[in-house]
Design a protein around this motif. Structure first.
Motif, mmCIF file in Angstrom:
data_model
loop_
_atom_site.group_PDB
_atom_site.id
_atom_site.type_symbol
_atom_site.label_atom_id
_atom_site.label_comp_id
_atom_site.label_asym_id
_atom_site.label_seq_id
_atom_site.Cartn_x
_atom_site.Cartn_y
_atom_site.Cartn_z
ATOM 1 N N PRO A 123 0.840 -1.206 0.000
ATOM 2 C CA PRO A 123 0.000 0.000 0.000
ATOM 3 C C PRO A 123 0.875 1.258 0.000
ATOM 4 O O PRO A 123 1.985 1.243 0.535
ATOM 5 N N PRO A 124 0.382 2.359 -0.570
ATOM 6 C CA PRO A 124 1.131 3.613 -0.485
ATOM 7 C C PRO A 124 1.440 3.944 0.978
ATOM 8 O O PRO A 124 0.570 3.786 1.852
ATOM 9 N N GLU A 125 2.640 4.365 1.237
ATOM 10 C CA GLU A 125 3.095 4.776 2.578
ATOM 11 C C GLU A 125 2.857 3.722 3.655
ATOM 12 O O GLU A 125 2.668 4.051 4.833
ATOM 13 N N ASN A 126 2.836 2.472 3.252
ATOM 14 C CA ASN A 126 2.663 1.370 4.221
ATOM 15 C C ASN A 126 1.348 1.436 4.967
ATOM 16 O O ASN A 126 1.246 0.888 6.072
ATOM 17 N N LYS A 127 0.347 2.117 4.403
ATOM 18 C CA LYS A 127 -0.906 2.316 5.149
ATOM 19 C C LYS A 127 -2.095 1.811 4.345
ATOM 20 O O LYS A 127 -2.697 2.572 3.577
ATOM 21 N N PRO A 128 -2.486 0.578 4.529
ATOM 22 C CA PRO A 128 -3.706 0.103 3.872
ATOM 23 C C PRO A 128 -4.929 0.746 4.530
ATOM 24 O O PRO A 128 -4.918 1.043 5.726
ATOM 25 N N THR A 129 -5.976 0.944 3.735
ATOM 26 C CA THR A 129 -7.226 1.475 4.295
ATOM 27 C C THR A 129 -8.010 0.322 4.937
ATOM 28 O O THR A 129 -7.739 -0.869 4.690
ATOM 29 N N GLY A 130 -9.027 0.720 5.723
ATOM 30 C CA GLY A 130 -9.880 -0.309 6.334
ATOM 31 C C GLY A 130 -10.526 -1.204 5.288
ATOM 32 O O GLY A 130 -10.625 -2.423 5.459
ATOM 33 N N GLY A 131 -10.937 -0.583 4.157
ATOM 34 C CA GLY A 131 -11.577 -1.366 3.091
ATOM 35 C C GLY A 131 -10.606 -2.356 2.469
ATOM 36 O O GLY A 131 -10.977 -3.486 2.105
ATOM 37 N N GLU A 132 -9.349 -1.943 2.316
ATOM 38 C CA GLU A 132 -8.344 -2.843 1.725
ATOM 39 C C GLU A 132 -8.022 -4.001 2.683
ATOM 40 O O GLU A 132 -7.852 -5.151 2.253
ATOM 41 N N ILE A 133 -7.964 -3.681 3.962
ATOM 42 C CA ILE A 133 -7.695 -4.747 4.948
ATOM 43 C C ILE A 133 -8.845 -5.760 4.916
ATOM 44 O O ILE A 133 -8.626 -6.978 4.923
ATOM 45 N N ALA A 134 -10.061 -5.233 4.837
ATOM 46 C CA ALA A 134 -11.232 -6.131 4.802
ATOM 47 C C ALA A 134 -11.264 -6.943 3.506
ATOM 48 O O ALA A 134 -11.579 -8.139 3.512
ATOM 49 N N ALA A 135 -10.909 -6.292 2.397
ATOM 50 C CA ALA A 135 -10.957 -7.004 1.105
ATOM 51 C C ALA A 135 -9.952 -8.145 1.057
ATOM 52 O O ALA A 135 -10.161 -9.150 0.370
ATOM 53 N N CYS A 136 -8.855 -7.989 1.767
ATOM 54 C CA CYS A 136 -7.812 -9.027 1.744
ATOM 55 C C CYS A 136 -8.049 -10.101 2.815
ATOM 56 O O CYS A 136 -7.386 -11.146 2.792
ATOM 57 N N ARG A 137 -8.972 -9.839 3.743
ATOM 58 C CA ARG A 137 -9.132 -10.763 4.877
ATOM 59 C C ARG A 137 -9.508 -12.190 4.472
ATOM 60 O O ARG A 137 -9.057 -13.147 5.119
ATOM 61 N N PRO A 138 -10.321 -12.381 3.419
ATOM 62 C CA PRO A 138 -10.621 -13.778 3.061
ATOM 63 C C PRO A 138 -9.363 -14.602 2.785
ATOM 64 O O PRO A 138 -9.347 -15.807 3.042
ATOM 65 N N PHE A 139 -8.307 -13.955 2.309
ATOM 66 C CA PHE A 139 -7.064 -14.706 2.060
ATOM 67 C C PHE A 139 -6.361 -15.040 3.379
ATOM 68 O O PHE A 139 -5.762 -16.107 3.511
ATOM 69 N N LEU A 140 -6.472 -14.140 4.341
ATOM 70 C CA LEU A 140 -5.917 -14.449 5.663
ATOM 71 C C LEU A 140 -6.722 -15.583 6.302
ATOM 72 O O LEU A 140 -6.154 -16.529 6.863
ATOM 73 N N SER A 141 -8.035 -15.493 6.202
ATOM 74 C CA SER A 141 -8.896 -16.557 6.758
ATOM 75 C C SER A 141 -8.564 -17.893 6.110
ATOM 76 O O SER A 141 -8.477 -18.921 6.798
ATOM 77 N N ALA A 142 -8.372 -17.877 4.794
ATOM 78 C CA ALA A 142 -8.058 -19.135 4.091
ATOM 79 C C ALA A 142 -6.691 -19.665 4.508
ATOM 80 O O ALA A 142 -6.497 -20.878 4.637
#
Ligand code: URA
Length: 226
Positions: A123-142
């Motif tokens: 992410p720009p400046e090492n800062k993902p947004t809340g929406g980006e964190i949520a969008a990527c969460r299914p991969f963490l869950s998997a």
């Protein structure tokens, strides 16, 4: 553990642990990736896959790839400052084999350990947004769901802590982030550490001793689990 029946799509495991190379989920991160590809065509510039032992009992969750680190090399925490402390600490606790040389072809392997990021794209400046964190969460869950022997998770920083809790079907409000805290969550022990970033270590918010103490506790817990 995550439930396939979860009503919240961000906590439901994806069908695969890794996003595709051209994952379209986060428009801002896609644009950033395209800029990096045209500027640095030799770099990885794509979601950075997890690295480690598929039979691991320990999962370490970082924040997101660093622009000139994992986003360049294609391996989590490889090529930037945060990785130096992390991989040294893993080696000291018998959680890696080989010599870390900050390149993906250094022959290093992880022992009983998997390393991933809450957000797989830089992410720009090492800062993902809340929406980006949520969008990527299914991969963490998997990723969590794909570790059948999982006993311990180490969350590096608050973003990793909260996203991991949500992936486990827990509410972050019920488990406050605190350095060196241990949270019992659905059969898994979740340990918190301040992120091993250059900023945190240079400001002494996180000393190497503080970081290593977390991994000493994790090592003891894994040893006791047998
Ligand atoms: N590199 C990663 O892969 N993740 C982090 O959180 C920091 C650096």
């Amino acid at each position: 553990m995550p439930s396939l029946l979860s009503p919240d799509p961000t906590t439901r495991p994806a069908t695969r642990c890794e996003p595709s190379r051209d994952c379209p989920a986060c428009p801002r991160l896609v644009a950033f990736r395209h800029e990096a590809r045209s500027r640095e065509p030799a770099w990885h510039n794509a979601p950075v896959p997890s690295f480690g032992d598929p039979a691991a009992r320990l999962l370490i969750v970082g924040l997101a790839p660093g622009l000139r680190g994992a986003n360049r090399t294609g391996r989590p925490f490889t090529g930037d400052y945060a990785g130096d402390l992390l991989y040294t600490t893993l080696s000291e606790h018998g959680l890696s084999r080989g010599v870390f040389a900050a390149r993906p072809d250094d022959g290093l392997s992880l022992v009983d350990t998997m390393l991933t990021n809450a957000v797989r794209c830089v992410p720009p400046e090492n800062k993902p947004t809340g929406g980006e964190i949520a969008a990527c969460r299914p991969f963490l869950s998997a990723t969590i769901a794909a570790l059948p022997r999982l006993k311990v998770i180490v969350a590096l920083g608050r973003v990793a802590h909260e996203s991991t809790l949500r992936a486990l079907g827990e509410r972050p409000n019920d488990h406050a982030f605190r350095h060196a805290a241990r949270h019992a969550v659905g059969g898994v022990a979740l340990y918190d550490s301040y992120h091993c970033s250059r900023y945190n270590t240079q400001t002494r918010r996180l000393t190497p001793e503080m970081f290593k103490a977390v991994f000493a506790a994790v090592r003891a817990e894994l040893n006791a689990a047998g």
